[in-house]
Structure formats: C-alpha cells, structure tokens
Design a protein around this motif. Structure first.
Motif, PDB file in Angstrom:
ATOM      1  N   ASN A  24      46.168   3.620  19.997  1.00 33.23           N
ATOM      2  CA  ASN A  24      45.082   3.403  19.058  1.00 33.23           C
ATOM      3  C   ASN A  24      43.880   4.253  19.475  1.00 33.23           C
ATOM      4  O   ASN A  24      43.522   4.290  20.635  1.00 33.23           O
ATOM      5  N   THR A  25      43.270   4.928  18.511  1.00 35.12           N
ATOM      6  CA  THR A  25      42.106   5.754  18.852  1.00 35.12           C
ATOM      7  C   THR A  25      40.792   5.052  18.539  1.00 35.12           C
ATOM      8  O   THR A  25      39.730   5.623  18.733  1.00 35.12           O
ATOM      9  N   ASN A  26      40.837   3.807  18.032  1.00 30.91           N
ATOM     10  CA  ASN A  26      39.609   3.055  17.760  1.00 30.91           C
ATOM     11  C   ASN A  26      39.339   1.988  18.801  1.00 30.91           C
ATOM     12  O   ASN A  26      38.272   1.387  18.815  1.00 30.91           O
ATOM     13  N   GLY A  90      35.711   0.237  22.586  1.00 22.14           N
ATOM     14  CA  GLY A  90      35.886   0.384  21.146  1.00 22.14           C
ATOM     15  C   GLY A  90      34.619   0.970  20.554  1.00 22.14           C
ATOM     16  O   GLY A  90      33.598   1.106  21.239  1.00 22.14           O
ATOM     17  N   MET A  91      34.680   1.310  19.306  1.00 26.87           N
ATOM     18  CA  MET A  91      33.513   1.859  18.642  1.00 26.87           C
ATOM     19  C   MET A  91      32.465   0.763  18.500  1.00 26.87           C
ATOM     20  O   MET A  91      32.771  -0.350  18.080  1.00 26.87           O
ATOM     21  N   ARG A 164      37.122  10.920  20.560  1.00 26.22           N
ATOM     22  CA  ARG A 164      35.673  10.764  20.455  1.00 26.22           C
ATOM     23  C   ARG A 164      34.972  12.111  20.299  1.00 26.22           C
ATOM     24  O   ARG A 164      35.471  13.142  20.747  1.00 26.22           O
ATOM     25  N   ASP A 168      29.044   9.631  19.857  1.00 26.41           N
ATOM     26  CA  ASP A 168      29.658   8.351  19.506  1.00 26.41           C
ATOM     27  C   ASP A 168      29.117   7.264  20.424  1.00 26.41           C
ATOM     28  O   ASP A 168      28.910   7.479  21.624  1.00 26.41           O
TER      29      ASP A 168
END
Length: 186
Positions: A24-26, A90-91, A164, A168
């Motif tokens: 997962n990239t989030n 996480g974001m 990222r 960010d």
C-alpha cells in the motif's frame, strides 16, 4: 509476574489496532517483537552491575537508581525481557497541526519482590517528507520544530516512501512496550 502479563496484553492490543497493508502506498506499518532470557551469573552490588548469560553470550547490565529491589537479585535468577515496537505511517489530515502527543504507562515490582518493570508507550506526530533515496533506503524528513532528520526505511515501508513527494505531510504513530522480569532460581 503480573507486570509482564499486563504488558503482553497491552502489546497485543496495540498490535491489534494496526492493520498491515502489503504494498500500500497510502499507509505502511512495521512491527517487531524481541524476547530474551538469560541467567544471572554475577552481581557487582557496589556498581549496581549484573552479568546475564544466555548460552555462549554474556552481557553486563547496569541497574539505574530507578530499579527497585536490586538487593533481591541473586546469582542463578532468570531474567526475561520482552520488547515490542510498531511504527505506522500514513498521509496526514491537512487540518492536523502536527502537534506531537504521547502517553507512557510504567510499572515496577512491589517492595520485596525480585526486580522487574514494565513500560507501554504510544506517541504520534506529523512530519514533512523531504526526500527518499532508494539506493540507501533512507528518507529525509522535517520535524515540527524545523529539525531535519535522515531515517532508515524498513522494507515494509519502502513502497510508501517511494510514492511520496517533497512537501507531503506524513502522520507517524509509534507504539512500544517493554517488560523485564526476574524469576528466582530454583
């Protein structure tokens, strides 16, 4: 030891509260549990030192002034240490001001018992992502106070870091638990 049982329960609760999303990239998380056991081989009370052996490895520890009941430690006692750490990223919510928050619970052995302690801690903050170097697997981040740090990126978190871009805002949560117990020799 009741402290150890309580710590293990807290560790499991902390771990259960985090989902792992592979690739997962989030969101990304890594966790680690380490358990060590050894036997007290020597005690040096004047310096508050004690030597613990596990097979062919021996380590000398210093018991700081916060360690209660050091005088109860005896050669032949078994020392166990359990350590748990989870880091999740996480974001960040754009409205989150990034204020660092944390909690720590600490317990120690009762007077007259063998030495022992437990600690459970949790903290979170928001950092600014600056860059990620895939070659060295390190990321550069800026803390809320403006301090820039370079941190190693664990394999479980590299897809997240690679996705990222500079600027960010990343929410970081860290949970840690530690238990140290001494069991009398038989």
């Amino acid at each position: 030891m009741n402290l150890k049982v309580g710590l293990v329960a807290c560790s499991l609760l902390l771990a259960a509260g985090c989902d792992t999303f592979t690739g997962n990239t989030n969101f990304a998380e890594r966790s680690e549990t380490v358990s060590l056991t050894g036997t007290v081989e020597a005690i040096f009370p004047e310096d508050r030192l004690f030597k613990v052996r596990n097979g062919g490895t021996a380590v000398v520890f210093r018991a700081g002034p916060q360690v209660k009941n050091f005088a109860e430690l005896e050669v032949g006692d078994t020392v166990t240490m359990d350590y748990y750490e989870s880091v999740a990223v996480g974001m960040a919510d754009p409205a989150d001001p990034g204020t660092a928050i944390g909690e720590v619970l600490v317990g120690t052995a009762a007077e007259g018992d063998k030495p022992g302690a437990a600690m459970v801690g949790s903290g979170s903050t928001v950092v600014e992502f600056l860059s990620y170097d895939e070659l060295t697997q390190t990321a550069e981040i800026k803390l809320a106070d403006g301090t820039v740090e370079r941190v190693g990126v664990a394999p479980e978190m590299r897809a997240f870091a690679a996705a990222r871009t500079a600027g960010d805002r990343i929410a970081v949560a860290v949970d840690r638990a530690l238990a140290v117990a001494v069991v009398p020799s038989e």
